[in-house]
Design a protein around this motif. Structure first.
Motif, PDB file in Angstrom:
ATOM      1  N   ASP A 217       0.834  -1.197   0.000  1.00 26.22           N
ATOM      2  CA  ASP A 217       0.000   0.000   0.000  1.00 26.22           C
ATOM      3  C   ASP A 217       0.874   1.255   0.000  1.00 26.22           C
ATOM      4  O   ASP A 217       1.980   1.261   0.538  1.00 26.22           O
ATOM      5  CB  ASP A 217      -0.891   0.037   1.240  1.00 26.22           C
ATOM      6  N   SER A 218       0.354   2.328  -0.575  1.00 30.56           N
ATOM      7  CA  SER A 218       0.985   3.647  -0.507  1.00 30.56           C
ATOM      8  C   SER A 218       0.025   4.613   0.179  1.00 30.56           C
ATOM      9  O   SER A 218      -1.194   4.497   0.030  1.00 30.56           O
ATOM     10  CB  SER A 218       1.346   4.164  -1.898  1.00 30.56           C
ATOM     11  N   LYS A 219       0.595   5.603   0.913  1.00 27.58           N
ATOM     12  CA  LYS A 219      -0.236   6.495   1.715  1.00 27.58           C
ATOM     13  C   LYS A 219       0.372   7.898   1.766  1.00 27.58           C
ATOM     14  O   LYS A 219       1.581   8.063   1.644  1.00 27.58           O
ATOM     15  CB  LYS A 219      -0.360   5.975   3.151  1.00 27.58           C
ATOM     16  N   ALA A 220      -0.492   8.877   1.994  1.00 32.21           N
ATOM     17  CA  ALA A 220      -0.087  10.242   2.366  1.00 32.21           C
ATOM     18  C   ALA A 220      -1.023  10.660   3.496  1.00 32.21           C
ATOM     19  O   ALA A 220      -2.218  10.901   3.275  1.00 32.21           O
ATOM     20  CB  ALA A 220      -0.193  11.197   1.193  1.00 32.21           C
ATOM     21  N   ILE A 221      -0.475  10.729   4.716  1.00 29.18           N
ATOM     22  CA  ILE A 221      -1.282  10.926   5.918  1.00 29.18           C
ATOM     23  C   ILE A 221      -0.731  12.096   6.723  1.00 29.18           C
ATOM     24  O   ILE A 221       0.469  12.168   6.993  1.00 29.18           O
ATOM     25  CB  ILE A 221      -1.279   9.664   6.813  1.00 29.18           C
ATOM     26  N   GLY A 222      -1.637  13.007   7.149  1.00 31.95           N
ATOM     27  CA  GLY A 222      -1.245  14.081   8.042  1.00 31.95           C
ATOM     28  C   GLY A 222      -1.295  15.442   7.390  1.00 31.95           C
ATOM     29  O   GLY A 222      -1.239  15.570   6.156  1.00 31.95           O
ATOM     30  N   GLY A 223      -1.393  16.491   8.211  1.00 28.08           N
ATOM     31  CA  GLY A 223      -1.402  17.858   7.735  1.00 28.08           C
ATOM     32  C   GLY A 223      -2.681  18.267   7.048  1.00 28.08           C
ATOM     33  O   GLY A 223      -2.833  19.415   6.642  1.00 28.08           O
ATOM     34  N   GLY A 224      -3.608  17.332   6.864  1.00 25.95           N
ATOM     35  CA  GLY A 224      -4.833  17.576   6.111  1.00 25.95           C
ATOM     36  C   GLY A 224      -5.101  16.500   5.083  1.00 25.95           C
ATOM     37  O   GLY A 224      -6.226  16.355   4.598  1.00 25.95           O
ATOM     38  N   PHE A 225      -4.075  15.711   4.719  1.00 24.71           N
ATOM     39  CA  PHE A 225      -4.255  14.575   3.818  1.00 24.71           C
ATOM     40  C   PHE A 225      -4.596  13.317   4.609  1.00 24.71           C
ATOM     41  O   PHE A 225      -4.080  13.088   5.716  1.00 24.71           O
ATOM     42  CB  PHE A 225      -2.978  14.285   3.025  1.00 24.71           C
ATOM     43  N   ASN A 226      -5.433  12.478   4.011  1.00 26.02           N
ATOM     44  CA  ASN A 226      -5.724  11.149   4.561  1.00 26.02           C
ATOM     45  C   ASN A 226      -5.994  10.221   3.379  1.00 26.02           C
ATOM     46  O   ASN A 226      -7.138   9.847   3.104  1.00 26.02           O
ATOM     47  CB  ASN A 226      -6.900  11.187   5.529  1.00 26.02           C
ATOM     48  N   ILE A 227      -4.928   9.852   2.683  1.00 23.45           N
ATOM     49  CA  ILE A 227      -5.047   9.104   1.434  1.00 23.45           C
ATOM     50  C   ILE A 227      -4.357   7.761   1.605  1.00 23.45           C
ATOM     51  O   ILE A 227      -3.173   7.697   1.943  1.00 23.45           O
ATOM     52  CB  ILE A 227      -4.404   9.868   0.257  1.00 23.45           C
ATOM     53  N   ASP A 228      -5.086   6.682   1.344  1.00 20.74           N
ATOM     54  CA  ASP A 228      -4.581   5.325   1.526  1.00 20.74           C
ATOM     55  C   ASP A 228      -4.965   4.517   0.302  1.00 20.74           C
ATOM     56  O   ASP A 228      -6.152   4.399  -0.016  1.00 20.74           O
ATOM     57  CB  ASP A 228      -5.189   4.716   2.798  1.00 20.74           C
ATOM     58  N   CYS A 229      -3.987   3.967  -0.411  1.00 21.57           N
ATOM     59  CA  CYS A 229      -4.243   3.215  -1.634  1.00 21.57           C
ATOM     60  C   CYS A 229      -3.795   1.769  -1.476  1.00 21.57           C
ATOM     61  O   CYS A 229      -2.715   1.496  -0.944  1.00 21.57           O
ATOM     62  CB  CYS A 229      -3.502   3.842  -2.817  1.00 21.57           C
TER      63      CYS A 229
ATOM     64  N   GLY B  25       6.869 -12.114 -13.188  1.00 22.24           N
ATOM     65  CA  GLY B  25       7.658 -10.902 -12.972  1.00 22.24           C
ATOM     66  C   GLY B  25       7.149 -10.105 -11.786  1.00 22.24           C
ATOM     67  O   GLY B  25       5.956 -10.115 -11.459  1.00 22.24           O
ATOM     68  N   SER B  26       8.034  -9.400 -11.127  1.00 21.90           N
ATOM     69  CA  SER B  26       7.667  -8.582  -9.965  1.00 21.90           C
ATOM     70  C   SER B  26       6.881  -7.345 -10.382  1.00 21.90           C
ATOM     71  O   SER B  26       7.087  -6.786 -11.472  1.00 21.90           O
ATOM     72  CB  SER B  26       8.923  -8.138  -9.207  1.00 21.90           C
ATOM     73  N   GLY B  27       6.000  -6.913  -9.496  1.00 23.30           N
ATOM     74  CA  GLY B  27       5.275  -5.674  -9.730  1.00 23.30           C
ATOM     75  C   GLY B  27       6.153  -4.459  -9.472  1.00 23.30           C
ATOM     76  O   GLY B  27       7.172  -4.532  -8.785  1.00 23.30           O
ATOM     77  N   GLY B  28       5.754  -3.333 -10.025  1.00 26.62           N
ATOM     78  CA  GLY B  28       6.500  -2.089  -9.832  1.00 26.62           C
ATOM     79  C   GLY B  28       6.139  -1.444  -8.506  1.00 26.62           C
ATOM     80  O   GLY B  28       4.982  -1.449  -8.074  1.00 26.62           O
ATOM     81  N   SER B  29       7.130  -0.881  -7.838  1.00 25.39           N
ATOM     82  CA  SER B  29       6.879  -0.162  -6.583  1.00 25.39           C
ATOM     83  C   SER B  29       5.985   1.043  -6.842  1.00 25.39           C
ATOM     84  O   SER B  29       5.796   1.483  -7.981  1.00 25.39           O
ATOM     85  CB  SER B  29       8.206   0.279  -5.951  1.00 25.39           C
ATOM     86  N   GLY B  30       5.424   1.593  -5.769  1.00 28.21           N
ATOM     87  CA  GLY B  30       4.523   2.727  -5.889  1.00 28.21           C
ATOM     88  C   GLY B  30       5.269   4.053  -5.968  1.00 28.21           C
ATOM     89  O   GLY B  30       6.498   4.114  -6.058  1.00 28.21           O
ATOM     90  N   ILE B  31       4.500   5.125  -5.936  1.00 26.77           N
ATOM     91  CA  ILE B  31       5.065   6.472  -5.993  1.00 26.77           C
ATOM     92  C   ILE B  31       4.043   7.444  -5.409  1.00 26.77           C
ATOM     93  O   ILE B  31       2.832   7.199  -5.462  1.00 26.77           O
ATOM     94  CB  ILE B  31       5.420   6.869  -7.446  1.00 26.77           C
ATOM     95  N   VAL B  32       4.534   8.545  -4.825  1.00 25.82           N
ATOM     96  CA  VAL B  32       3.670   9.616  -4.326  1.00 25.82           C
ATOM     97  C   VAL B  32       4.210  10.948  -4.836  1.00 25.82           C
ATOM     98  O   VAL B  32       5.410  11.220  -4.722  1.00 25.82           O
ATOM     99  CB  VAL B  32       3.602   9.622  -2.787  1.00 25.82           C
ATOM    100  N   LEU B  33       3.338  11.757  -5.402  1.00 32.08           N
ATOM    101  CA  LEU B  33       3.694  13.109  -5.849  1.00 32.08           C
ATOM    102  C   LEU B  33       2.794  14.111  -5.118  1.00 32.08           C
ATOM    103  O   LEU B  33       1.574  13.941  -5.060  1.00 32.08           O
ATOM    104  CB  LEU B  33       3.470  13.254  -7.357  1.00 32.08           C
TER     105      LEU B  33
END
Length: 327
Positions: free
Chosen positions: A138-150, A313-321
């Motif tokens: 999973d990838s996430k951006a949490i805090g400061g006003g963001f609460n995004i969980d994928c 084959g392995s999956g690609g890692s995530g990314i956050v922008l």
């Protein structure tokens, strides 16, 4: 908001931007922003265009099209001073492709936030790509006003196995002679406002002959579902990807492994499936690119009685922008 870049500027303007008690001397604001002196002579013009806002963090920071971007290719923290309206694009890691007529791995969930006022630090998690038939992180951006969980992408099914659920589902595995059941693709576990799709089904093997096989399903992508495997010909294409701000296409599904009779592997949205190229030897699925959030390709099949199986084959890692208008 940044102070004006020319014309008259007052001590009151500086106080409004940077806070503090009513200023009696500019020296109260030494080092208040980048470019403001830390000692010695200081003038009102030193504050032209200055802002109390600053942000740092990520593996790369750059500007493009009037925005400042912080790109996270590994987990970290966006340190924020002040407040600013920001957007985040969060992509989870892709699942791994299945083995030996394996289904393509599903893409990681893809989610772009609306403009959000951020007034504190943001903790960023970047998921790692799934190994063979494994789920992406999973990838996430949490805090400061963001609460995004994928959610990470689902792994592709191995021979005659169902694909696994994930942000986008993995493709169902193909079948060899005598395995006459359709193998389901994994379902999408995307969350509200996220993008993800189901994996394609693996095709049952035609009856008789000993060298017949059904192709594997493609992994689901952020933009479309994985295609279904075909009979005795080829693995299926992975689902389509989506544009990620300025970073190109991301989160495509992995292609399914090719059928034994010299079938070609399906072309994934970003990951690729391997194909059997003649003889008894199978080929491995291609790994998805790092930080693509895409599914890995399924390993190909082999002739009946062959000596090898194709690995997934392995999956690609995530990314956050994370981006905001350049001050």
């Amino acid at each position: 908001m940044a102070l004006q870049s020319s014309g008259q500027i007052s001590l009151g303007d500086i106080q409004t931007e940077f806070g503090g008690s009513a200023p009696t001397a500019l020296s109260e604001y030494y080092s208040a922003a980048s470019g403001v002196p830390s000692s010695g002579e200081i003038t009102l013009s030193d504050f032209y265009g200055k802002s109390s806002f600053s942000a740092s963090g990520g593996n790369a920071t750059f500007t493009n099209g009037g925005f400042t971007y912080h790109r996270f290719t590994s987990s970290g923290t966006l340190t924020v001073n002040g407040s600013r309206s920001m957007e985040a694009l969060v992509i989870a890691a892709g699942g791994g492709g299945g083995a030996d007529l394996g289904g393509g791995g599903g893409a990681g969930e893809f989610k772009q936030s609306s403009s959000t006022t951020i007034n504190g630090n943001v903790t960023v998690t970047v998921g790692g790509g799934g190994g063979q038939s494994g789920q992406g992180g999973d990838s996430k951006a949490i805090g400061g006003g963001f609460n995004i969980d994928c959610n990470g992408g689902g792994g592709g099914g191995n021979t005659a196995s169902n694909g696994k659920a994930g942000g986008s589902g993995g493709g169902g595995g193909g079948s060899v002679d005598g395995q006459n059941a359709t193998r389901a693709g994994g379902s999408s576990s995307k969350t509200a406002s996220g993008f993800g799709n189901n994996g394609g089904t693996g095709h049952p093997a035609p009856n008789g002959g000993g060298q017949n096989s059904g192709g594997a399903g493609g992994g689901g992508g952020a933009n479309s579902a994985g295609s279904n495997g075909l009979s005795n010909t080829r693995g299926a294409n992975g689902g389509g990807s989506k544009a990620a701000f300025v970073d190109g296409q991301k989160a495509g599904g992995g292609g399914g492994g090719g059928a034994a009779n010299n079938g070609s592997g399906g072309g994934g949205g970003a990951g690729n499936g391997a194909s059997q190229n003649g003889g008894n030897n199978a080929l491995n699925g291609f790994a998805a690119s790092a930080n693509s959030g895409s599914g890995g390709g399924g390993g190909s099949g082999r002739y009946h009685g062959g000596q090898s199986t194709g690995s997934g084959g392995s999956g690609g890692s995530g990314i956050v922008l994370i981006r905001y208008l350049t001050p």
